[in-house]
Design an enzyme around this catalytic site. Structure first.
Site, short mmCIF file in Angstrom:
data_model
loop_
_atom_site.label_atom_id
_atom_site.label_comp_id
_atom_site.label_asym_id
_atom_site.label_seq_id
_atom_site.Cartn_x
_atom_site.Cartn_y
_atom_site.Cartn_z
N GLY A 47 27.08 -19.09 -1.29
CA GLY A 47 25.88 -20.18 -0.90
C GLY A 47 27.36 -21.13 -1.55
CB CYS A 48 26.15 -24.81 -1.36
SG CYS A 48 25.09 -25.70 -1.50
CE1 TYR A 49 24.12 -27.56 -6.28
CE2 TYR A 49 22.57 -26.03 -5.27
CZ TYR A 49 22.86 -27.79 -5.81
OH TYR A 49 22.30 -28.58 -6.02
#
Length: 319
Positions: A136-138
Site C-alpha cells: 500500500g501507498c502509506y
C-alpha cells in the site's frame, strides 16, 4: 541487432479494473515498457470504450468485467486493480485456468497471506513468484522511512501521513469532495488503519499511524517519530540511510525536509528532514512519494519485472 531483439521476451497482460487512477497509471507504464503488452482491459463501468492512453494498440477497448467474460488465452500476467475485497473470486477463476499466470493484486486483499509475496523492491528480497501482493501507498512510505533503522528502534514508532485526494479514489466520497476539502485537511481512520496493520506485519510491529487527506491531487508525506535504543549523531544517521539505499536508483536521501511537489508525477521517493532532539535518542524522519506511482503503479511494474526475471527498473524512466 535483430538477433538480440528476437531474444526479448514479451509478456501479455490482462488488466482488471483499469479505469481508476492507479489503473490509468499502469496503462501508461505498460505502454512504454519494452517487454509488456496490454492485451485485454476489463472494466465494470467502461465496457466498449477505447483504452485511451494505450498507443501500442489504438483499437484496444475495455471488455465487461464479469466472471463469465474473462478470457485468459495467451495471457502471462493479470493485474488486479480492484477495490478491496473484490479480488478473491477472480483469483479463483484465474488459478483454475492456470497455475503459472503471474497475478499481482494492487488491493490489500493478499497483503497478509503467506502464500503471496509482499515486496517493496528496495527493502525486501524476493524470488520470482506467481502471486504478488503489491504494498500500500502509506505503508510503502513508512517502511522506506524506517527500514535502515528498524533494528535500532526502542518501543513505538509513530507516523503521521498526509495524502493528496487521489488516494481516496475516483468514486465521489467525503474524502475527495471539493467542498469538504476546500481550505481543509481531513483526518480519517485515526486508529487501526489497514496500512498500519500492514507495516506491523512486514516491518515493525509497534507502529501507530494516522492518515489525513488534503486539497492537492497526488503525493504523500509521512513524518515519523522514533525513539532509538542508543544515542545517535545526525551526520551518522544520514550516512546510515545513504549506505542502506546507495544502489537504489529511485530513493534519494537529503538533509532538508522533502517536498511532495518534488516527487509528484515521478517514480522517486525522497527521504529527509532528519532531526534529533536534545536526548540524541528521539529522531524525526520524513518521506515523500507519489501515491499513484511509487505507492502503487511504479511498484507494481517493479514487482512484475522481478517475477518476470527482468531488471526491476525495466520500463521505468528515472534519473
Amino acid at each position: 541487432s535483430q538477433g538480440q531483439l528476437s531474444m526479448i521476451k514479451n509478456f501479455n497482460i490482462a488488466l482488471f479494473g483499469g479505469r481508476g487512477y492507479v489503473g490509468q497509471e499502469i496503462i501508461q507504464l505498460i505502454n512504454i515498457h519494452p517487454n509488456f503488452s496490454l492485451n485485454r482491459a476489463y472494466s465494470s463501468s467502461s465496457a466498449g470504450e477505447r483504452v485511451l492512453k494505450y498507443t501500442k494498440n489504438k483499437d484496444l477497448k475495455y471488455s465487461l468485467l464479469t466472471i463469465e467474460d474473462i478470457n485468459l488465452n495467451n495471457i502471462d500476467i493479470v493485474i488486479l486493480a480492484l477495490p478491496n475485497e473484490q479480488s478473491f473470486k477472480y483469483v479463483e477463476v484465474i488459478r483454475k485456468v492456470s497455475q503459472s499466470i503471474i497475478i499481482i493484486d494492487l488491493s490489500s486483499d493478499h497483503r497478509f497471506d503467506d502464500e503471496w509475496v509482499y515486496r517493496i523492491p528496495e527493502i525486501h528480497n524476493g524470488s520470482p513468484n506467481p502471486n504478488i501482493s503489491n504494498p500500500g501507498c502509506y505503508a510503502t512510505a513508512i517502511q522506506l522511512s524506517v527500514a535502515p533503522i528498524t533494528n535500532l528502534i526502542k518501543n513505538k514508532l509513530v507516523s503521521i501521513g498526509i495524502s493528496g485526494y487521489s488516494g481516496a479514489g475516483s468514486s465521489p466520497n467525503d474524502k475527495n469532495d471539493p467542498k469538504n476539502l476546500s481550505d481543509n485537511i481531513i483526518p480519517y481512520k485515526l486508529a487501526d488503519h489497514i496500512h498500519e496493520r500492514e507495516v506491523r506485519a512486514h516491518s515493525y510491529k509497534d507502529i501507530f499511524f494516522s492518515p489525513h487527506v488534503a486539497n492537492f491531487f497526488r503525493g504523500i508525506l509521512i513524518t515519523s517519530h522514533v525513539e532509538l535504543s542508543d544515542e545517535v549523531d545526525l551526520d551518522a544517521l544520514i550516512n546510515l540511510y545513504k549506505i542502506f539505499y546507495k544502489d537504489k536508483k529511485l530513493i534519494t536521501i537529503i538533509n532538508n525536509e522533502p517536498m511532495i511537489n518534488n516527487v509528484a508525477n515521478t517514480h522517486n521517493a525522497i527521504i529527509g528532514g532528519f532531526s534529533i532532539d536534545l536526548s540524541k535518542k528521539n529522531i524525526v524522519v520524513c518521506c515523500v512519494i507519489d501515491n499513484l506511482l511509487k505507492g502503487a503503479a511504479t511498484q507494481a511494474i517493479q514487482n512484475l519485472n522481478i517475477s518476470c526475471n527482468l531488471d526491476n527498473l525495466t520500463g521505468i524512466k528515472h534519473g
